[in-house]
Design a protein around this motif. Structure first.
Motif, PDB file in Angstrom:
ATOM      1  N   LYS A 144      58.628 -26.594 -13.092  1.00 30.08           N
ATOM      2  CA  LYS A 144      57.400 -26.327 -13.847  1.00 30.08           C
ATOM      3  C   LYS A 144      56.290 -25.829 -12.929  1.00 30.08           C
ATOM      4  O   LYS A 144      55.560 -24.900 -13.276  1.00 30.08           O
ATOM      5  CB  LYS A 144      56.956 -27.570 -14.606  1.00 30.08           C
ATOM      6  N   ALA A 145      56.172 -26.424 -11.758  1.00 29.72           N
ATOM      7  CA  ALA A 145      55.143 -25.979 -10.805  1.00 29.72           C
ATOM      8  C   ALA A 145      55.391 -24.532 -10.392  1.00 29.72           C
ATOM      9  O   ALA A 145      54.449 -23.726 -10.350  1.00 29.72           O
ATOM     10  CB  ALA A 145      55.117 -26.898  -9.586  1.00 29.72           C
ATOM     11  N   VAL A 146      56.637 -24.192 -10.114  1.00 29.84           N
ATOM     12  CA  VAL A 146      56.970 -22.812  -9.731  1.00 29.84           C
ATOM     13  C   VAL A 146      56.642 -21.858 -10.872  1.00 29.84           C
ATOM     14  O   VAL A 146      56.040 -20.792 -10.657  1.00 29.84           O
ATOM     15  CB  VAL A 146      58.449 -22.693  -9.303  1.00 29.84           C
ATOM     16  N   MET A 147      57.025 -22.215 -12.080  1.00 26.10           N
ATOM     17  CA  MET A 147      56.747 -21.352 -13.232  1.00 26.10           C
ATOM     18  C   MET A 147      55.249 -21.121 -13.414  1.00 26.10           C
ATOM     19  O   MET A 147      54.814 -19.999 -13.686  1.00 26.10           O
ATOM     20  CB  MET A 147      57.349 -21.962 -14.504  1.00 26.10           C
ATOM     21  N   GLN A 148      54.460 -22.163 -13.210  1.00 28.91           N
ATOM     22  CA  GLN A 148      53.011 -22.023 -13.378  1.00 28.91           C
ATOM     23  C   GLN A 148      52.393 -21.214 -12.238  1.00 28.91           C
ATOM     24  O   GLN A 148      51.457 -20.448 -12.466  1.00 28.91           O
ATOM     25  CB  GLN A 148      52.347 -23.397 -13.499  1.00 28.91           C
ATOM     26  N   MET A 149      52.921 -21.356 -11.030  1.00 28.00           N
ATOM     27  CA  MET A 149      52.427 -20.524  -9.928  1.00 28.00           C
ATOM     28  C   MET A 149      52.670 -19.054 -10.236  1.00 28.00           C
ATOM     29  O   MET A 149      51.794 -18.211 -10.023  1.00 28.00           O
ATOM     30  CB  MET A 149      53.125 -20.893  -8.607  1.00 28.00           C
ATOM     31  N   MET A 150      53.849 -18.769 -10.746  1.00 24.27           N
ATOM     32  CA  MET A 150      54.178 -17.387 -11.072  1.00 24.27           C
ATOM     33  C   MET A 150      53.319 -16.877 -12.229  1.00 24.27           C
ATOM     34  O   MET A 150      52.893 -15.716 -12.227  1.00 24.27           O
ATOM     35  CB  MET A 150      55.675 -17.282 -11.394  1.00 24.27           C
ATOM     36  N   SER A 151      53.027 -17.729 -13.197  1.00 31.74           N
ATOM     37  CA  SER A 151      52.172 -17.328 -14.326  1.00 31.74           C
ATOM     38  C   SER A 151      50.767 -17.003 -13.855  1.00 31.74           C
ATOM     39  O   SER A 151      50.186 -15.991 -14.265  1.00 31.74           O
ATOM     40  CB  SER A 151      52.116 -18.440 -15.381  1.00 31.74           C
ATOM     41  N   LEU A 198      48.207 -25.142  -1.141  1.00 30.96           N
ATOM     42  CA  LEU A 198      48.004 -24.776  -2.542  1.00 30.96           C
ATOM     43  C   LEU A 198      46.992 -25.704  -3.207  1.00 30.96           C
ATOM     44  O   LEU A 198      46.098 -25.255  -3.925  1.00 30.96           O
ATOM     45  CB  LEU A 198      49.331 -24.807  -3.313  1.00 30.96           C
ATOM     46  N   GLY A 199      47.113 -26.988  -2.962  1.00 28.43           N
ATOM     47  CA  GLY A 199      46.184 -27.954  -3.555  1.00 28.43           C
ATOM     48  C   GLY A 199      44.748 -27.723  -3.124  1.00 28.43           C
ATOM     49  O   GLY A 199      43.822 -27.788  -3.939  1.00 28.43           O
ATOM     50  N   ALA A 200      44.555 -27.447  -1.838  1.00 25.30           N
ATOM     51  CA  ALA A 200      43.199 -27.157  -1.338  1.00 25.30           C
ATOM     52  C   ALA A 200      42.643 -25.920  -2.032  1.00 25.30           C
ATOM     53  O   ALA A 200      41.455 -25.867  -2.382  1.00 25.30           O
ATOM     54  CB  ALA A 200      43.230 -26.972   0.171  1.00 25.30           C
ATOM     55  N   TRP A 201      43.497 -24.929  -2.263  1.00 26.26           N
ATOM     56  CA  TRP A 201      43.059 -23.711  -2.953  1.00 26.26           C
ATOM     57  C   TRP A 201      42.755 -24.002  -4.424  1.00 26.26           C
ATOM     58  O   TRP A 201      41.748 -23.553  -4.947  1.00 26.26           O
ATOM     59  CB  TRP A 201      44.140 -22.634  -2.820  1.00 26.26           C
ATOM     60  N   LEU A 202      43.634 -24.775  -5.080  1.00 30.45           N
ATOM     61  CA  LEU A 202      43.430 -25.081  -6.500  1.00 30.45           C
ATOM     62  C   LEU A 202      42.098 -25.784  -6.750  1.00 30.45           C
ATOM     63  O   LEU A 202      41.407 -25.488  -7.720  1.00 30.45           O
ATOM     64  CB  LEU A 202      44.569 -25.970  -7.028  1.00 30.45           C
ATOM     65  N   TYR A 203      41.771 -26.730  -5.886  1.00 33.70           N
ATOM     66  CA  TYR A 203      40.548 -27.513  -6.077  1.00 33.70           C
ATOM     67  C   TYR A 203      39.341 -26.894  -5.387  1.00 33.70           C
ATOM     68  O   TYR A 203      38.245 -27.429  -5.466  1.00 33.70           O
ATOM     69  CB  TYR A 203      40.767 -28.952  -5.605  1.00 33.70           C
ATOM     70  N   PHE A 254      54.311 -32.576  -9.533  1.00 36.56           N
ATOM     71  CA  PHE A 254      55.265 -32.352  -8.450  1.00 36.56           C
ATOM     72  C   PHE A 254      54.978 -33.279  -7.271  1.00 36.56           C
ATOM     73  O   PHE A 254      55.891 -33.904  -6.717  1.00 36.56           O
ATOM     74  CB  PHE A 254      55.260 -30.897  -7.979  1.00 36.56           C
ATOM     75  N   HIS A 255      53.715 -33.381  -6.877  1.00 38.63           N
ATOM     76  CA  HIS A 255      53.374 -34.239  -5.739  1.00 38.63           C
ATOM     77  C   HIS A 255      53.631 -35.706  -6.042  1.00 38.63           C
ATOM     78  O   HIS A 255      53.999 -36.472  -5.137  1.00 38.63           O
ATOM     79  CB  HIS A 255      51.934 -33.995  -5.289  1.00 38.63           C
ATOM     80  N   LEU A 256      53.479 -36.098  -7.286  1.00 41.65           N
ATOM     81  CA  LEU A 256      53.806 -37.469  -7.675  1.00 41.65           C
ATOM     82  C   LEU A 256      55.298 -37.734  -7.442  1.00 41.65           C
ATOM     83  O   LEU A 256      55.672 -38.737  -6.821  1.00 41.65           O
ATOM     84  CB  LEU A 256      53.449 -37.692  -9.147  1.00 41.65           C
ATOM     85  N   ILE A 299      51.937 -36.787   1.225  1.00 39.76           N
ATOM     86  CA  ILE A 299      52.818 -35.961   0.401  1.00 39.76           C
ATOM     87  C   ILE A 299      52.527 -36.182  -1.082  1.00 39.76           C
ATOM     88  O   ILE A 299      52.592 -35.249  -1.879  1.00 39.76           O
ATOM     89  CB  ILE A 299      54.297 -36.237   0.743  1.00 39.76           C
ATOM     90  N   GLY A 300      52.163 -37.379  -1.449  1.00 41.81           N
ATOM     91  CA  GLY A 300      51.873 -37.700  -2.846  1.00 41.81           C
ATOM     92  C   GLY A 300      50.542 -37.172  -3.352  1.00 41.81           C
ATOM     93  O   GLY A 300      50.281 -37.194  -4.555  1.00 41.81           O
ATOM     94  N   LYS A 301      49.692 -36.688  -2.459  1.00 44.94           N
ATOM     95  CA  LYS A 301      48.383 -36.160  -2.867  1.00 44.94           C
ATOM     96  C   LYS A 301      48.488 -34.671  -3.170  1.00 44.94           C
ATOM     97  O   LYS A 301      49.026 -33.912  -2.377  1.00 44.94           O
ATOM     98  CB  LYS A 301      47.350 -36.375  -1.759  1.00 44.94           C
ATOM     99  N   ASP A 302      47.918 -34.267  -4.289  1.00 45.53           N
ATOM    100  CA  ASP A 302      48.031 -32.866  -4.698  1.00 45.53           C
ATOM    101  C   ASP A 302      46.911 -31.981  -4.172  1.00 45.53           C
ATOM    102  O   ASP A 302      46.907 -30.786  -4.428  1.00 45.53           O
ATOM    103  CB  ASP A 302      48.110 -32.753  -6.221  1.00 45.53           C
TER     104      ASP A 302
END
Length: 119
Positions: free
Chosen positions: A102-109, A40-45, A68-70, A32-35
């Motif tokens: 903040k994570a939600v806001m950035q996803m929407m952006s 979403l994390g797999a897609w981001l990276y 968020f994952h932290l 859970i702590g890994k982003d």
């Protein structure tokens, strides 16, 4: 990736944590702590870099998602250690709320920038 759907999945974490606290379950705080492990994390990276790396908010999403994952990892660690009151305080606390928002806001952006480029 449908970032609107990612927002919904992200919001579901709070309910998962509340359920785990109520049921006194254990959680995998390391995962859970890994982003980079979640969808979403797999897609981001991975493919997200080529799809949306040009978006101004993409790098901000990577950072807010990591944060968020932290915070989520801290909640999961408290749950797994049986410190349910602490887990509840963390879940309801300002650090988790700010990281989540903040994570939600950035996803929407990123979603808006992605759609604008496609138009």
């Amino acid at each position: 990736m449908d970032l609107k759907q990612a927002v919904e999945k992200h919001a579901a974490w709070k309910m998962k944590f509340r359920s785990a606290i109520s049921a006194k379950e254990r959680m995998d705080q390391v995962t859970i702590g890994k982003d980079n492990v979640c969808e979403l994390g797999a897609w981001l990276y991975g493919p997200g870099r080529s799809e949306c790396g040009h978006c101004q908010s993409f790098q901000l999403l990577i950072e807010s998602h990591r944060q968020f994952h932290l915070e989520a990892g801290k909640v999961a660690a408290a749950i797994s250690a049986g410190r349910y009151d602490e887990a509840q305080r963390l879940l309801d606390g300002p650090a988790y709320a700010a990281a989540s928002q903040k994570a939600v806001m950035q996803m929407m952006s990123v979603q808006r920038e992605k759609q604008a480029k496609a138009a």
